[in-house]
Every structure is written in structure tokens, then in C-alpha cells.
Design a protein around this motif. Structure first.
Motif, short mmCIF file in Angstrom:
data_model
loop_
_atom_site.label_atom_id
_atom_site.label_comp_id
_atom_site.label_asym_id
_atom_site.label_seq_id
_atom_site.Cartn_x
_atom_site.Cartn_y
_atom_site.Cartn_z
N GLU A 85 1.15 -0.98 -0.66
CA GLU A 85 0.24 0.24 0.03
C GLU A 85 0.95 1.54 -0.12
O GLU A 85 0.16 2.29 -0.72
CB GLU A 85 -0.70 -0.07 1.48
N HIS A 86 2.18 0.66 0.97
CA HIS A 86 3.33 2.07 0.55
C HIS A 86 4.12 2.33 -0.38
O HIS A 86 3.95 3.13 -1.41
CB HIS A 86 3.79 2.02 1.09
N ALA A 87 4.68 1.10 -1.21
CA ALA A 87 5.45 1.22 -2.79
C ALA A 87 4.12 1.45 -3.83
O ALA A 87 4.81 2.24 -4.55
CB ALA A 87 5.82 -0.61 -2.66
N PHE A 88 3.32 1.16 -3.51
CA PHE A 88 2.40 1.33 -5.07
C PHE A 88 1.42 2.72 -4.32
O PHE A 88 -0.16 1.82 -5.55
CB PHE A 88 1.04 0.34 -5.55
N ALA A 89 1.60 3.53 -3.80
CA ALA A 89 0.15 4.71 -3.00
C ALA A 89 0.62 5.16 -4.50
O ALA A 89 -1.59 5.27 -4.76
CB ALA A 89 0.93 5.17 -2.09
N ASP A 90 0.29 5.72 -5.69
CA ASP A 90 -0.38 6.29 -6.87
C ASP A 90 -0.77 5.40 -7.29
O ASP A 90 -1.94 6.60 -7.89
CB ASP A 90 1.80 6.61 -6.66
N GLU A 91 -0.69 4.27 -7.63
CA GLU A 91 -1.44 3.59 -8.55
C GLU A 91 -2.45 3.15 -7.78
O GLU A 91 -3.64 3.70 -8.09
CB GLU A 91 -0.25 1.97 -8.40
N LEU A 92 -2.51 2.55 -6.29
CA LEU A 92 -3.99 3.02 -5.80
C LEU A 92 -4.79 3.89 -5.85
O LEU A 92 -6.10 3.86 -6.18
CB LEU A 92 -3.26 2.50 -4.50
N ALA A 93 -3.72 5.04 -5.42
CA ALA A 93 -4.95 6.43 -5.64
C ALA A 93 -5.03 6.95 -7.34
O ALA A 93 -6.90 7.14 -6.92
CB ALA A 93 -3.69 7.75 -5.04
N ALA A 94 -4.73 6.73 -7.63
CA ALA A 94 -4.98 6.97 -9.25
C ALA A 94 -6.24 5.90 -9.97
O ALA A 94 -7.23 6.92 -10.10
CB ALA A 94 -4.07 6.94 -10.40
N LEU A 95 -6.26 5.33 -9.38
CA LEU A 95 -7.91 4.15 -9.41
C LEU A 95 -8.89 4.40 -8.49
O LEU A 95 -9.00 4.42 -9.11
CB LEU A 95 -6.96 2.23 -8.91
N ALA A 96 -8.68 4.29 -7.37
CA ALA A 96 -10.16 5.03 -7.00
C ALA A 96 -9.94 6.34 -7.20
O ALA A 96 -11.50 6.48 -7.43
CB ALA A 96 -9.42 5.58 -4.71
N ALA A 97 -9.75 7.04 -7.92
CA ALA A 97 -10.09 8.64 -8.48
C ALA A 97 -10.79 8.31 -9.52
O ALA A 97 -11.63 8.95 -10.32
CB ALA A 97 -8.67 9.54 -8.55
N ALA A 98 -10.36 7.31 -10.56
CA ALA A 98 -11.01 6.76 -11.65
C ALA A 98 -12.51 5.79 -11.63
O ALA A 98 -13.11 5.24 -12.54
CB ALA A 98 -9.66 6.63 -12.48
N ASP A 99 -12.35 4.79 -9.91
CA ASP A 99 -12.83 4.21 -9.72
C ASP A 99 -14.69 4.68 -9.05
O ASP A 99 -15.20 4.34 -8.22
CB ASP A 99 -12.50 3.53 -8.16
#
Length: 366
Positions: A16-30
Motif C-alpha cells: 500500500e506504500h510502494a504502489f500508493a500512487d497507483e492505488l490513488a489513481a485507481l480510486a479516483a477513476a473507480d
């Protein structure tokens, strides 16, 4: 809680830290429906694991290279009332997939029970703060919740690694939790009921069958998903290359050019010895006692990368990976050494373009 600064300095950050940017981008687009307390929808979690490109151009790197249906079944299982069991031989990314699923579903992959032969019931249920217990007797303040208890109370995803390494009587502690979604606390005359969002991911090793097999009652509480070895050499090369790159950046190793050819050679050696036949199908081989998994190939190449960076000329070569391969293949000094020597002399020695590899392996084998 680990702070963001700590995560950046960590040798191996949580997903969740290493890929925080990807998770945030997915949450914004989801904008798709998601189960209660899930950070992402099942569709977005599948994209997070398998990779893709969002409408705004954000690239989501693949975390798992394998059949899409396996990921879809795993994610769908977590959206039901059944727990998920990831089963496979060593090195098939069970722990890796488990961690990323928990990170994507709950935003926290650290609610973890590591299974060993000495794992006690308290690791799954709860323990006690003995100073508080002696001073004031059994109370909520004296109770120390396990990761599973915390995940039940907070509606999150718990993880149990190497389930079949845990003694059978301790395994069965999970039966009531998974069937009734309740954890009794008889000392307090109370219980913890799981809230919506709770589920559990367990991993188990195919090679551990017969160690502590799951009871039929416990197995029924899981939906089992088998993670296979990479189907093709190219898929395995891709997995090894990506993980070695991630690990190399974490260890701050210099980037090495032209390493893919040596990675491809390591993967070919592992696959041939693992399958008991050369890649062209012409020569049958004896297989060593080890698993020669993708995870071991990653370890061999990472070690070679460190050698090349610090003691070589900056290019990954046969001499950098030879010792690592020998260590992975020869686990039984008597039987495996014979298998390895036979492979070197009958296959590697005669293979075009492999003279450097043959010499390097002979040198470390003597």
C-alpha cells in the motif's frame, strides 16, 4: 502505524506504500460498485493486479503475470462470505498476490499471521497483557487482539501465511471465525462479531501436503485458487525481470544494461531441470530435489546483479549468476550434484553460445 517517511526509507515497503500512487489513481477513476469498506471495486482491484492503462493515461503496472480468470475468481471470492485459500508450489507468488489483494481491498496488508510449527492459538484469537491481567484481572484493557480479531472488528482483510505449517488444532481455531463470523472471548463472557468488509486470505504450499493437512471442516470454509507456475519461459522472464528491477531499486543497486539475456538463460536452466526435459523436447533430464521456483530465479539474478554492480564491469554475466544457480540446484550434496554435473556435460557443454556459462558453472562446481 508506519509513516510515509518510514515507508520511503523501508528496505521493503508494504504494497500500500510502494504502489500508493497507483492505488490513488485507481480510486479516483473507480466509479463502479464496491463492497462495503472496500477501497476499490472488484474491477479496479483486478486491474491493479493485472496492470492496464486508465483513461487519464496513468499506467498501472502488473503485479501478477498469469491467467486473468485466477485473479477474477480470487477477488470475487473476497466479496462473498467465503475465505480465500491461495495454493501452489513454492515461488508461485502466493504471498505477493495475498499482500496486494489486502492492500487493494483494505488499504492495509499488515494484518498478518505468519504460520509456523510453533504458531499458538493466541496468534489467531487473542492474547493477554500479563501485567494488566495480574493487576486488574481479565478485562478489555488486558486483552491483546490478534491481527484476525482486529480485521473482524474493523471490517478489513486478514492474512494467514503458510496455513498448513500451523498445527492442526490451531488451524481449527479459524472454523468458528469463518463459519459464524464470530470470535468468542469466554474469559469475559463476550465475543467479537465481524463487521461487513471482513474476510481472510490464507496461503498454503503444495509441497507441505502431509505436514498439517487442513481438516475437511476447515477446507469447506475456503474457496481454493491454485496459482500455477508461469506457463511460458517468456512469461517467467518477464516476472523475473520486473521483480529484479523493483528489488534493485529498493536496494539502490546501479541499473545494469543488457541483463535480460542472462535472465533468460537462468530461467531456461530452471525450467529445464524443473520439467525434466530440455526446451526443445529432445533430451530427458533428471530433476533435482529443490523446487527451482520463479522466486529462486529472482534471488539468483538479484545476487548476480549485486556482484556485477560492485565487483564486475557493470554487465550481468554468466559468472555473476553461476554460484547462485549452483546453490539453488544442489540442495542434496550427493544426489543433486550428480544431476547438475550430468546437465552441465550433456546439455550446457554442447549448447551453442553457452561456453561462457559452462566455464563459469564448472569453475564454481569444482
Amino acid at each position: 502505524m508506519t509513516t510515509q517517511i518510514d515507508a520511503e526509507a523501508a528496505l521493503r515497503p508494504h504494497a500500500e506504500h510502494a504502489f500508493a500512487d497507483e492505488l490513488a489513481a485507481l480510486a479516483a477513476a473507480d466509479d463502479r460498485p464496491r463492497p462495503e469498506r472496500w477501497r476499490l471495486s472488484p474491477w479496479a482491484i483486478a486491474m491493479y493486479l493485472l496492470g492496464g492503462v486508465l483513461d487519464d493515461g496513468t499506467v498501472i503496472s502488473p503485479k501478477y503475470v498469469g491467467p486473468r480468470r485466477i485473479v477474477e475468481v480470487a477477488v470475487s471470492t473476497l466479496a462473498t462470505d467465503r475465505a480465500l485459500l491461495l495454493l501452489g508450489v513454492p515461488g508461485t507468488a502466493k504471498t505477493w498476490v495475498s499482500e496486494h489483494l489486502a492492500a487493494a481491498v483494505s488499504g492495509d496488508s499488515t494484518l498478518l499471521v505468519q504460520g509456523t510449527a510453533g504458531t499458538p492459538e493466541e496468534a489467531i484469537r487473542y492474547g493477554w497483557n500479563y501485567a494488566e491481567l495480574l493487576a486488574h484481572g481479565p478485562s478489555r484493557d488486558a486483552l491483546v487482539p490478534s491481527p484476525v480479531m482486529r480485521s473482524m472488528a474493523e471490517g478489513m482483510t486478514a492474512r494467514v501465511e503458510e496455513l498448513t505449517r500451523i498445527p492442526a488444532d490451531v488451524q481449527d481455531t479459524l472454523i468458528t471465525i469463518l463459519s459464524e463470523k464470530t470470535l468468542p472471548i469466554p474469559e469475559l463472557g463476550a465475543e467479537v462479531q465481524a463487521v461487513r468488509g471482513f474476510n481472510l486470505i490464507a496461503t498454503a504450499n503444495d509441497r507441505d501436503r502431509g505436514v498439517n493437512d487442513l481438516s475437511s471442516a476447515l477446507r469447506r470454509r475456503f474457496n481454493t485458487v491454485v496459482l500455477p507456475l508461469p506457463a511460458t519461459a517468456e512469461a517467467e522472464v518477464e516476472i523475473v525481470s520486473r521483480r529484479v528491477d523493483q528489488i534493485g531499486r529498493s536496494l539502490q543497486l546501479p541499473e545494469l544494461p543488457d541483463g535480460v539475456d542472462e535472465i533468460r538463460r537462468v530461467v531456461q536452466v530452471f525450467r529445464e531441470l524443473r520439467d525434466g526435459v530440455t526446451h526443445d523436447g529432445r533430451t530427458k533430464l533428471k530433476s533435482p530435489s529443490g523446487t527451482l521456483s520463479t522466486a529462486e530465479a529472482i534471488s539468483v539474478v538479484t545476487g548476480g546483479l549485486a556482484l556485477a554492480a560492485h565487483f564486475g564491469d557493470g554487465v550481468l554475466r554468466a559468472g555473476d549468476v553461476a554460484a547462485g544457480i549452483l546453490g539453488s540446484v544442489v540442495r542434496d550434496p550427493a544426489a543433486d550434484k550428480v544431476v547438475w554435473q550430468e546437465y552441465l556435460e550433456t546439455v550446457v557443454r554442447e549448447r551453442d553460445g553457452w561456453k561462457d556459462f559452462y566455464r563459469a558453472c564448472r569453475e564454481v562446481s569444482e
